[in-house]
Enzyme design. Structure first.
Site, mmCIF file in Angstrom:
data_model
loop_
_atom_site.group_PDB
_atom_site.id
_atom_site.type_symbol
_atom_site.label_atom_id
_atom_site.label_comp_id
_atom_site.label_asym_id
_atom_site.label_seq_id
_atom_site.Cartn_x
_atom_site.Cartn_y
_atom_site.Cartn_z
ATOM 1 N N SER A 160 1.010 -1.245 -0.173
ATOM 2 C CA SER A 160 0.047 -0.051 0.072
ATOM 3 C C SER A 160 0.921 1.320 0.104
ATOM 4 O O SER A 160 1.826 1.228 0.869
ATOM 5 C CB SER A 160 -0.958 -0.159 1.307
ATOM 6 O OG SER A 160 -1.440 1.212 1.414
ATOM 7 N N LYS A 161 0.520 2.118 -0.969
ATOM 8 C CA LYS A 161 1.414 3.266 -1.029
ATOM 9 C C LYS A 161 0.870 4.342 0.033
ATOM 10 O O LYS A 161 0.349 5.248 -0.274
ATOM 11 C CB LYS A 161 1.634 3.905 -2.391
ATOM 12 C CG LYS A 161 2.554 4.455 -2.736
ATOM 13 C CD LYS A 161 2.689 4.668 -4.276
ATOM 14 C CE LYS A 161 3.628 5.851 -4.870
ATOM 15 N NZ LYS A 161 5.142 5.704 -4.367
#
Ligand code: PPE
Length: 311
Positions: A160-161
């Site tokens: 997940s960024k």
């Protein structure tokens, strides 16, 4: 790169275009205090067929996926974000640019549980040249192994960024720069290679290509995916779920970084140990040339990697 001398007038925010200088938020924004946001970095290239966004669908998909662990419910459909992005590029008259979509918990209350904090969405775009410098693309960069370890996915999901997670990258970057290196390379909890602060790593040994696997605490980079495909199309054997030990780095024939911002950047030394001939290696050169040929010319075989920005 400073925003001071940039000629872009607007940013898309929560459904409308606002003046660049007015794209502001409250200091008690949840995302500011706790890093509860997700973002993307995307490039639009000025291709032979006109401006086109590189792998837009994949970046958009990753944005929605990044939001999931935090229960961030993006209040726009993918089509609406696409339309906003294309319109932003068009109205600002940009051809090649970097696109930064961000979604975060906004202002309502503080306390770790985001409660009723609204999801805020913004998309900005601006011209951004070679991330690590033109010289880096040609001659390679000097990197150091960071003393900071990458968090494991069981601590903060690394696929997940997440905005808050980037403090790890910032620490590694500061340390590398303070020690006169161009960039850091971060090991995971096990002491094997994870990635750069904003890049994935590739290693070449005996003509074959290795890149760290998704369970090594890395971001599932879209340039990484593209380079794996390009390399295979060029006939190389690619091991895309490798575990790379620290020791293997120093004896590699070639190393390079990939990323939206960094594109394909050769690494010429690690901890002052020269890698290969200490310059861009032949396999790296082959892949880098193919990559730039694709983003400059948008050849038919890779047409589905581009989202056109009609003028
Ligand atoms: N790992 C990390 C931690 C990372 O931030 C990036 C992108 C990558 C790998 C490569 O992913 P991709 O861009 O999908 O190939 N880093 C972004 C942020 C850079 C920044 O300084 O900000 C980018 O390259 O846009």
């Amino acid at each position: 790169m400073s925003f001071d001398d940039m000629d872009v007038d607007s940013i898309w925010m929560d459904g409308e275009f606002v003046d660049w200088d007015e794209a502001e938020i409250h200091v008690l924004t949840h995302g500011l205090h706790y890093g509860t946001g997700v973002f993307e970095g995307v490039r639009c290239y000025d291709t032979a067929d006109g401006p086109a966004i590189f792998r837009w669908e994949e970046h958009l998909q990753r944005l929605y996926d990044s939001a999931k662990p935090y229960d961030i419910d993006i209040p726009f459909e993918p089509d609406e974000l696409t339309e906003a992005t294309v319109e932003l590029i068009r109205r600002e008259g940009l051809d090649s640019c970097y696109i930064r979509p961000i979604v975060f918990y906004g202002y309502d209350m503080l306390g770790l549980h985001p409660g009723d904090c609204p999801e805020r969405v913004a998309i900005a775009a601006w011209p951004w040249g070679a991330y690590l410098g033109e010289d880096a693309l040609e001659n390679g960069i000097d990197v150091m192994i960071s003393s900071w370890r990458k968090h494991a996915s069981s601590q903060i999901p690394t696929n997940s960024k997440t905005t808050g997670a980037y403090v790890n990258s910032v620490l590694a970057s500061l340390e590398a720069t303070d020690n006169d290196y161009r960039e850091a390379l971060i090991l995971n909890k096990e002491g094997n290679v994870a990635e750069g602060p904003g890049e994935n790593l590739f290693l070449i040994r005996d003509g074959e290509i290795y890149t760290t696997g998704l369970s090594e605490s890395i971001l599932d980079g879209i340039t990484r995916r593209s380079v794996i495909e390009i390399a295979r199309d060029l006939g190389y054997t690619v091991h895309d779920q490798a575990t790379i030990s620290r020791g293997e780095l120093y004896t590699a024939d070639e190393l390079f970084f990939t990323g939206t911002a960094a594109e394909v950047t050769p690494i010429r030394s690690v901890d002052d140990t020269q890698i290969g001939a200490g310059t861009k290696g032949p396999v790296t050169d082959d892949i880098q040339s193919a990559f730039f040929n694709i983003v400059e010319n948008q050849p038919a075989e890779y047409d589905d990697w581009f989202y056109p920005v009609e003028r």
